[in-house]
Design a protein around this motif. Sequence first.
Motif, short mmCIF file in Angstrom:
data_model
loop_
_atom_site.label_atom_id
_atom_site.label_comp_id
_atom_site.label_asym_id
_atom_site.label_seq_id
_atom_site.Cartn_x
_atom_site.Cartn_y
_atom_site.Cartn_z
N THR A 216 -17.40 -5.39 5.81
CA THR A 216 -18.36 -6.48 5.71
C THR A 216 -18.71 -6.70 4.24
OG1 THR A 216 -20.45 -5.26 5.66
CG2 THR A 216 -19.42 -5.52 7.81
N THR A 217 -19.51 -7.75 3.99
CA THR A 217 -19.91 -8.03 2.61
C THR A 217 -21.14 -7.22 2.21
OG1 THR A 217 -21.19 -9.90 3.43
CG2 THR A 217 -18.98 -10.38 2.59
N LYS A 218 -21.70 -6.39 3.13
CA LYS A 218 -22.91 -5.65 2.77
C LYS A 218 -22.80 -4.13 2.99
CE LYS A 218 -25.08 -6.32 7.21
NZ LYS A 218 -26.29 -6.48 7.97
N ASN A 414 -21.42 -10.87 -2.22
CA ASN A 414 -20.81 -9.64 -1.72
C ASN A 414 -21.44 -8.44 -2.44
OD1 ASN A 414 -18.97 -7.45 -1.17
ND2 ASN A 414 -17.44 -9.01 -0.63
N ARG A 416 -20.23 -5.78 -3.21
CA ARG A 416 -19.30 -5.20 -4.19
C ARG A 416 -19.53 -5.76 -5.59
NH1 ARG A 416 -17.43 -5.64 0.62
NH2 ARG A 416 -15.95 -4.20 1.60
#
Length: 430
Positions: A216-218, A414, A416
């Motif tokens: 996921t983005t989190k 994101n 990241r």
Amino acid sequence: MRIPIQNVTPETGTAEICGWVHEVRDLGGLAFMLIRDRTGIIQVTIPKKKVSEAVLAAVKAVSRESVVRVCGPVKAIDKAPGGRELVPELIEIISLAETPLPLDVSEKVSAELDTRLDARFLDVRRPRVAAVFEIRSAATFAINEFLHNEGFTNITSPKIVAAATEGGTELFPIAYFDKEAFLNQSPQLYKQMMMAAGCEKVYEIGPIFRAEEHNTTKHLNEATSIDIEVSFTDHHEVMRILEKLIVKTYEYVDKTCSVQLANIEIDDFAVPKAPFPRLPYAEAIEIAKKKIEDPIKYGDDVSPAAERAIGAEMGGHYFIVDWPSEIRPYYAMQYEDDPSICKAFDMMHPRMELSSGAQREHRHDILVKQIAQKGLNPESFEFYLRPFRYGMPPHAGWGLGADRLVMTMLGLGNVREAVLFPRDLHRLVP
Ligand code: ATP
Ligand code: MG
């Protein structure tokens, strides 16, 4: 002596600058270089007929993103960045960059996040990316300062452990001589033990490791957690500390990071207002039921879709309180009058969960019962339970994800992007 580029003015006289070659342009009789250091950009103008052979050779040999040292007089000129230019008497190529570059630093070509992360050292040369990590640093400073001023002791707990915090299966096993060991998923048990040690107010900012196969983005597999634990208090008080910390951190970034916020093109940075609303879990589920298509009922975890729907309704940071005991860890204290709910909370940004916390169960026998109720074996928690038999004060605390805090503060798409070298299912290098 080297001068930071932002300090170079027409009044500087002759300047020595060091930095990266942002751009080289050859217009025949005239060549231009833009040189960048972390403070800014300056134009170096090379009138070919007026400079030395050595300077001409260096201009010809140099490539973008090479590290150079340039010396020469500074002149005022309207069209150049910062209203000045430097005419070189000397150009030393300190470190020549290979071509082609794996990533375009000048941002003329946009790149996928994966490409950027593969060449993070080039990516962070971009002022808008460097700004994220400068703001992250400022936020961490503000958090340390706030907690220090509130009388907290900064602790460091082990990251190599023998047992799971919550008995889940999301642990990274490691080889530890002839024993089985894991990377710790949370400092939870250790910060609670420090309550038995009489420390009363502790905090830690450190890594947590989760072996969940999220994509996921989190979610990251290695995240940074800001954790506190406080004695002789309850969940209400640690929620107040948390909202105060969020406000202080935003205020500090707002006050000290205007250049960085401008680099990220954030011109509407808003400091949240405390107190944040307290929304009972049961009401949160009712909101979600009305707004999302997927079925959701009392007793379910708050799904990402539900998180977003409730977040849109709430509009800002808020708490979800009074969770069903069944979906919270064994160490959360249950309400005396209704043990089906517990004194746990999540602190939410409209986009996602930022923090989880609770008043803890400090009574040994009840804690043992709750561990067993979760299907775990109290014997494997003996190192944790032992301090509860020798004088354990009531206590409460929370863990706040630093990466998500930065992500939501800066509106990054994101998580990241808020981490220098993220670790996920696919990424272990660099
Ligand atoms: P989620 O439900 O969003 O996966 P969680 O409830 O499993 O989070 P907690 O164990 O409550 O997470 O951890 C406290 C905080 O630490 C979270 O609110 C989040 O900000 C951060 N955190 C936890 N796990 C991760 C992760 N895998 N990646 C990034 N941050 C995380
Ligand atoms: Mg949580």
